[in-house]
Design an enzyme around this catalytic site. Structure first.
Site, mmCIF file in Angstrom:
data_model
loop_
_atom_site.group_PDB
_atom_site.id
_atom_site.type_symbol
_atom_site.label_atom_id
_atom_site.label_comp_id
_atom_site.label_asym_id
_atom_site.label_seq_id
_atom_site.Cartn_x
_atom_site.Cartn_y
_atom_site.Cartn_z
ATOM 1 N N MET A 79 0.817 -1.204 0.000
ATOM 2 C CA MET A 79 0.000 0.000 0.000
ATOM 3 C C MET A 79 0.857 1.262 0.000
ATOM 4 O O MET A 79 2.062 1.219 0.224
ATOM 5 C CB MET A 79 -0.940 0.003 1.210
ATOM 6 C CG MET A 79 -1.940 -1.142 1.202
ATOM 7 S SD MET A 79 -3.048 -1.116 2.631
ATOM 8 C CE MET A 79 -4.046 0.330 2.266
ATOM 9 N N HIS A 80 0.213 2.394 -0.269
ATOM 10 C CA HIS A 80 0.740 3.748 -0.051
ATOM 11 C C HIS A 80 1.776 4.238 -1.051
ATOM 12 O O HIS A 80 2.101 5.424 -1.057
ATOM 13 C CB HIS A 80 1.331 3.889 1.357
ATOM 14 C CG HIS A 80 0.510 3.315 2.467
ATOM 15 N ND1 HIS A 80 -0.804 3.648 2.674
ATOM 16 C CD2 HIS A 80 0.828 2.412 3.434
ATOM 17 C CE1 HIS A 80 -1.259 2.991 3.733
ATOM 18 N NE2 HIS A 80 -0.294 2.234 4.196
ATOM 19 N N ASP A 236 -2.564 -5.090 0.465
ATOM 20 C CA ASP A 236 -2.055 -6.398 0.870
ATOM 21 C C ASP A 236 -2.771 -6.975 2.082
ATOM 22 O O ASP A 236 -3.117 -8.171 2.086
ATOM 23 C CB ASP A 236 -0.549 -6.351 1.098
ATOM 24 C CG ASP A 236 -0.092 -5.191 1.985
ATOM 25 O OD1 ASP A 236 -0.951 -4.454 2.528
ATOM 26 O OD2 ASP A 236 1.132 -5.010 2.123
#
Length: 487
Positions: A79-80, A236
């Site tokens: 992520m991110h 995830d």
């Protein structure tokens, strides 16, 4: 047949799953992380594409007939990560990853520009999130920022290659700080705070919905009878929750991986920003989830292993099958800072209470207990947000240690379920999401937990002693921060 593709930080992994949910084949390709400066963490987006191609080429070579029957593909990913594209969908710079800490100052700027940020996003601005990274680029690389036309997350850049579509799912988008998490829609106010608009964002779908179809030339490359549907997929942890069956409200898992996660599925949006709880959309419609996140879980044991030059399994084996009580030594596992509950990128680890006669066994036990106490912090702030965790599945590399799980169960005073051998991580959850997009099945009916092989119960004799030890341990962080602050 269904494919799940997980874009991790260290590798891309693809699994081929049949209609009975048996994993027929898997392949993975390693990825490199570059660190141009201390605290930075970057990756080449094209490396994700090349790694995906190699894994699917390998699966095709080994399972040609089964690959021909693939109907749905799901995506999971770290992520991110900020993947910045120009008007021709070309990356403008390496992607800035989730564990990059350069934008700490920009987090303060972002919250000042949008005082309602925490209410809308349901989360504190942290350097790991995507939005502060864009503020950093705007400040330090203004020429690059001026060329940005789309911002994609890692798995969504891979989707662009696979389908030609700019799309993200709700769970991954919730980790950007641009999503109105309750409404499951982009927030104009949050985007404006970083100088962006909805034009810079991908289209949003639910994780179990179709986002497009595989490009025909790629379907031919991998021998597929017709281009399969590509699901929205998930971040995830949300995808892993689909894989482990943590989708019904109240279902939970604890991940003893490099980092640590206590994940709980929710029927409603339930933020607790004061406790640095992550409150995100789930990867299936109508659900949300909360996470307490600690940055150094099994990584703490690996650190001690490296320090002592002794493999981690040997260290834990020295303790035997059971501990008689809490270690006299206390350990703070803040080797890389901490998220929940402190949101302190500058926090650091510590051993407290060392004395003559205490050797590496006391230190090993202290590390295991320190990580368990950090999970207790997560459980506490989740409870403060109104979430009750009755039990949790245990996953991750650290869950192979029965002793560590026994300590964790006793600290949390909750039973932990170990499932039958199998791969129920992000790639498997992604394959389930690909199946849902292809078939339209009920997500709650499909995403059921695998059989429980063992239940690790709390040790009744240790529970009250750990509760007392946790109270003492909680006082260490503020005391050490006060020392660091000086007079």
């Amino acid at each position: 047949m269904y494919l799940g593709i997980d874009v991790g930080t260290s590798s891309v992994k693809s699994v081929l799953v049949d209609g009975s949910e048996r994993i027929l084949g898997s392949a993975s390709e390693a990825l490199d992380v570059t660190r141009p400066h201390p605290g930075w963490s970057e990756q080449d987006p094209e490396a994700w594409v090349r790694a995906c191609e190699r894994t699917l080429d390998a699966l095709t070579a080994a399972h040609r007939a089964e690959m021909a029957a693939v109907e749905g593909i799901g995506l999971s990913g770290q992520m991110h990560g900020a993947t910045l594209l120009d008007g021709q969908d070309r990356p403008l710079r390496p992607a800035i990853l989730w564990n990059d800490g350069r934008s700490e100052a920009e987090c303060r700027v972002l919250e000042a520009r949008c005082p309602r940020l925490r209410d809308i996003a349901g989360n504190i601005a942290m350097p790991g999130f995507t939005a502060p990274k864009l503020l950093w680029v705007a400040e330090h690389e203004p020429d690059t920022f001026a060329k940005v036309r789309k911002v994609l997350l890692p798995k969504d850049y891979l989707r662009l290659f696979l389908t030609g579509e700019h799309v993200s799912d709700m769970s991954d988008a919730a980790g950007t700080l641009w999503l109105d998490v309750a409404r499951r829609a982009w927030s104009d106010a949050l985007l404006a705070a970083t100088g962006l608009t909805r034009e810079h964002m991908p289209r949003l779908v639910e994780g179990s919905q179709a986002s497009g179809r595989l490009r025909p030339e790629l379907a031919r490359r991998w021998g597929m009878a017709r281009p399969p549907v590509v699901a929205g997929g998930g971040g995830d942890n949300a995808a892993s929750a689909v894989g482990i069956g943590a989708v019904r409200p109240g279902s939970a898992f604890v991940s003893l991986g490099t980092s640590g996660v206590l994940f709980v599925s929710n029927a409603r949006f339930s933020p607790n920003t004061a406790g640095a709880v992550h409150a995100f959309c789930h990867a299936v419609p109508g659900l949300w989830h909360q996470m307490g996140v600690i940055l150094s879980a099994a990584a703490s044991m690996e650190w001690l292993s490296g320090l002592l030059s002794i493999p981690a399994p040997e260290l834990t084996a020295e303790l035997g099958e059971r501990v008689s009580g809490p270690s006299p030594v206390k350990f703070l596992p803040y080797l890389s800072g901490e998220r929940t509950p402190h949101n302190d990128a500058s926090a650091r680890g510590a051993f407290v209470g060392l004395a003559h006669g205490q050797g590496r066994a006391a230190m090993t036990q202290a590390v295991m207990e320190g990580v368990a106490f950090a999970f207790a912090d997560c459980l506490r702030v989740l409870s403060e947000a109104g979430t009750e965790v009755a039990r949790a599945s245990a996953v991750g590399g650290g869950s192979r240690s029965h002793l560590w799980l026994k300590i964790l169960a006793s600290v949390l005073n909750r039973p932990l379920d170990l499932h039958a051998e199998g791969d129920f991580g992000g790639a498997f959850g992604a394959a389930r999401l690909g199946r849902l997009a292809a078939t339209g099945e009920d997500p709650l009916a499909l995403a059921v937990p695998p059989p429980v092989a063992q239940v690790v119960e709390p040790d009744a004799a240790l529970v009250p002693r750990y509760a007392q030890a946790y109270g003492h341990w909680r006082g260490l962080y503020p005391a050490l921060r006060a020392v660091d602050a000086g007079p």
